[in-house]
Design an enzyme around this catalytic site. Sequence first.
Site, PDB file in Angstrom:
ATOM      1  CE  LYS A 186     -31.863  -6.215   0.540  1.00 52.74           C
ATOM      2  NZ  LYS A 186     -33.039  -6.809  -0.136  1.00 52.74           N
ATOM      3  CD  GLU A 260     -21.141 -18.723  -0.544  1.00 53.03           C
ATOM      4  OE1 GLU A 260     -21.074 -19.284  -1.653  1.00 53.03           O
ATOM      5  OE2 GLU A 260     -20.418 -19.018   0.407  1.00 53.03           O
ATOM      6  CB  CYS A 294     -25.877 -20.494  -7.021  1.00 54.43           C
ATOM      7  SG  CYS A 294     -25.851 -21.395  -5.460  1.00 54.43           S
ATOM      8  CD  GLU A 393     -25.995 -17.663 -12.065  1.00 54.30           C
ATOM      9  OE1 GLU A 393     -26.094 -16.442 -11.839  1.00 54.30           O
ATOM     10  OE2 GLU A 393     -25.815 -18.507 -11.169  1.00 54.30           O
TER      11      GLU A 393
HETATM   12  P1  NAD Z   1     -29.445 -10.067  -6.836  1.00 53.80           P
HETATM   13  O1  NAD Z   1     -27.979  -9.922  -6.782  1.00 53.80           O
HETATM   14  O2  NAD Z   1     -30.205  -9.263  -7.798  1.00 53.80           O
HETATM   15  O3  NAD Z   1     -30.090  -9.752  -5.407  1.00 53.80           O
HETATM   16  C1  NAD Z   1     -29.681 -10.430  -4.236  1.00 53.80           C
HETATM   17  C2  NAD Z   1     -30.028  -9.578  -3.026  1.00 53.80           C
HETATM   18  O4  NAD Z   1     -29.261  -8.370  -3.087  1.00 53.80           O
HETATM   19  C3  NAD Z   1     -31.492  -9.146  -2.942  1.00 53.80           C
HETATM   20  O5  NAD Z   1     -31.875  -9.147  -1.581  1.00 53.80           O
HETATM   21  C4  NAD Z   1     -31.453  -7.730  -3.495  1.00 53.80           C
HETATM   22  O6  NAD Z   1     -32.511  -6.929  -3.016  1.00 53.80           O
HETATM   23  C5  NAD Z   1     -30.121  -7.240  -2.962  1.00 53.80           C
HETATM   24  N1  NAD Z   1     -29.511  -6.134  -3.711  1.00 53.80           N
HETATM   25  C6  NAD Z   1     -29.641  -5.851  -5.027  1.00 53.80           C
HETATM   26  N2  NAD Z   1     -28.897  -4.753  -5.328  1.00 53.80           N
HETATM   27  C7  NAD Z   1     -28.296  -4.354  -4.184  1.00 53.80           C
HETATM   28  C8  NAD Z   1     -27.406  -3.293  -3.861  1.00 53.80           C
HETATM   29  N3  NAD Z   1     -26.996  -2.397  -4.766  1.00 53.80           N
HETATM   30  N4  NAD Z   1     -26.966  -3.207  -2.583  1.00 53.80           N
HETATM   31  C9  NAD Z   1     -27.364  -4.099  -1.656  1.00 53.80           C
HETATM   32  N5  NAD Z   1     -28.222  -5.111  -1.891  1.00 53.80           N
HETATM   33  C10 NAD Z   1     -28.679  -5.242  -3.150  1.00 53.80           C
HETATM   34  O7  NAD Z   1     -29.681 -11.636  -7.049  1.00 53.80           O
HETATM   35  P2  NAD Z   1     -31.062 -12.434  -7.191  1.00 53.80           P
HETATM   36  O8  NAD Z   1     -31.621 -12.204  -8.555  1.00 53.80           O
HETATM   37  O9  NAD Z   1     -31.937 -12.168  -6.004  1.00 53.80           O
HETATM   38  O10 NAD Z   1     -30.539 -13.947  -7.057  1.00 53.80           O
HETATM   39  C11 NAD Z   1     -30.027 -14.667  -8.128  1.00 53.80           C
HETATM   40  C12 NAD Z   1     -28.512 -14.720  -8.078  1.00 53.80           C
HETATM   41  O11 NAD Z   1     -28.071 -15.233  -6.829  1.00 53.80           O
HETATM   42  C13 NAD Z   1     -27.925 -15.640  -9.113  1.00 53.80           C
HETATM   43  O12 NAD Z   1     -26.836 -15.027  -9.756  1.00 53.80           O
HETATM   44  C14 NAD Z   1     -27.440 -16.832  -8.303  1.00 53.80           C
HETATM   45  O13 NAD Z   1     -26.398 -17.557  -8.876  1.00 53.80           O
HETATM   46  C15 NAD Z   1     -27.055 -16.194  -7.029  1.00 53.80           C
HETATM   47  N6  NAD Z   1     -27.052 -17.193  -5.956  1.00 53.80           N
HETATM   48  C16 NAD Z   1     -25.853 -17.607  -5.428  1.00 53.80           C
HETATM   49  C17 NAD Z   1     -25.821 -18.578  -4.452  1.00 53.80           C
HETATM   50  C18 NAD Z   1     -24.517 -19.059  -3.851  1.00 53.80           C
HETATM   51  O14 NAD Z   1     -24.543 -19.630  -2.760  1.00 53.80           O
HETATM   52  N7  NAD Z   1     -23.382 -18.881  -4.487  1.00 53.80           N
HETATM   53  C19 NAD Z   1     -27.008 -19.122  -3.990  1.00 53.80           C
HETATM   54  C20 NAD Z   1     -28.200 -18.691  -4.552  1.00 53.80           C
HETATM   55  C21 NAD Z   1     -28.208 -17.705  -5.526  1.00 53.80           C
END
Ligand code: NAD
Length: 487
Positions: A186, A260, A294, A393
């Site tokens: 997804k 992650e 990230c 962040e």
């Molecule tokens: P997000 O957590 O809003 O969404 C990530 C994914 O989760 C999306 O596909 C979203 O549709 C899904 N999602 C959202 N709510 C959900 C739920 N209740 N149940 C299941 N899935 C759900 O994050 P974002 O805004 O897409 O990405 C930015 C974040 O990702 C930042 O905090 C960044 O630090 C983090 N990030 C971490 C890494 C790492 O490797 N540690 C890498 C890249 C980004």
Amino acid sequence: MTAMLRGGAGLKAPDQVFIDGQWANPTSGRMIDVISPMTEEKLLSYPEAGTADIDRAVAAARAAFDHGPWPRMAPAERGAYLQRVASLIETRLDDIAWAWTHQVGAPISLTRKLVGQNATLFRYYGGLIATYPFRDDRTRDDGGAVRILREPIGVCAAISPWNAPMVLLSYKIAAGLAAGCTMVAKPSPETPLEAYIMAECIEAAGLPRGVFNLVPAGRDGGDHLIRHPGIDKVAFTGSTEVGKHIMRVCADRLARVSLELGGKSAAVLMPDADFARAMPSLMTYCMPITGQVCFSLTRLLVPNARKAEFLDMFLSGVRSIKVGDPGDPGTQMGPLAMARQRDRVEGYIAAGRAGGATVACGGGRPRGLDRGFFIEPTVLTDVTADMKVAQEEIFGPVVSVIGYEDENDAAAKANATVYGLNGAVYGQDVERAYAFARRMRTGGLTINGLIVDPKHPFGGYRQSGMGREGGPEGLDNYLEVKTIHIA
Ligand code: NAD
């Protein structure tokens, strides 16, 4: 799959979901718009997978795991499929770079450089499993035989964010498939294109039906997927807030999770650091992809005695960053990915000012770029470790420069957030820098630079995550350990 998005290059706009080896029309009746961060206009519109589609995808992955050949195949045979996927991805690298740049606003010079990691991951895991010790024969104290097996966890959900859409999916899909798991992907609703390219490559490589399934959906679809009793593990990259939610939901049935999450990584310039040598990597990694990565080095810890010297060099570097059209090969920084990201970043800059930080450069919208979610590369000084901008962040091009007195003070400040994802230590005495790196509570660090290499583990301490992606540790993420004693 018919609608063409990019003439000639073969990039198709998604209009179907990929379930049980077949493309099918989604049932939700809802459309998701992807907005160009550069023009603020609609780039594409595609149908969202509904809960019925997600249920079908899980059922297909379940059947492929419980009854299909994939988990039972010799690892080398699975590896050969993954090598085929890698070769097919290699033929699509231009499309993947184009999609990344146009959906997220990441400069094309960077996306072209990084897209090869996707094929690397499939090739790496395809090769690793040919020799990986899935079986280890041991002897008990009583002389009896015991066999330790590493078996696939089962059906895995792979949920990825929008900032680096394909590579964060490739880490999960390549390792999960290599382990013998079956997958339901997804992707983030804002960036569906790369997952479609992956599905096309997996289909063309001839993997058995149901082994890989793709259901693009938003938050509600993701929530339905993680709650599904047919899912044995959730592999997630995204925000710490959603990661905690996933862990809470999965705790109910003890489904496995790997997370992650966010970061607030520090670069520590040791008292003997050569600032001129540190500058190129700091300039590249303190705000890559407009700071939406990230592992960005967002807190720069500098000895108080050399702060003025550092700021002189650093601010002139930041002021010279070329901000503009991410499709132009000369651009170093594009816009933020979406309007809500710009609102968020502007909110943090305002909070920094209100809290007593000084905006040493940037802080506003760049002149002459009236369209697109642009924001100037911004440096904050007079930042104390307890301020909101030093703790949370921001996920934008905003870096804090923080002074320290001595190494104890630097270590305390470096560790003074809830995160622990990445870090860097710059110093001419490498042994001293290494000793300092040992004091930092983070999952990864680089001395005198920043390296993230998919063949080596990456992940976070504390609230930056759980489990590792990349390297053999990334394969362990998808394996259970079984012990068979022979009495
Ligand atoms: P997000 O957590 O809003 O969404 C990530 C994914 O989760 C999306 O596909 C979203 O549709 C899904 N999602 C959202 N709510 C959900 C739920 N209740 N149940 C299941 N899935 C759900 O994050 P974002 O805004 O897409 O990405 C930015 C974040 O990702 C930042 O905090 C960044 O630090 C983090 N990030 C971490 C890494 C790492 O490797 N540690 C890498 C890249 C980004």
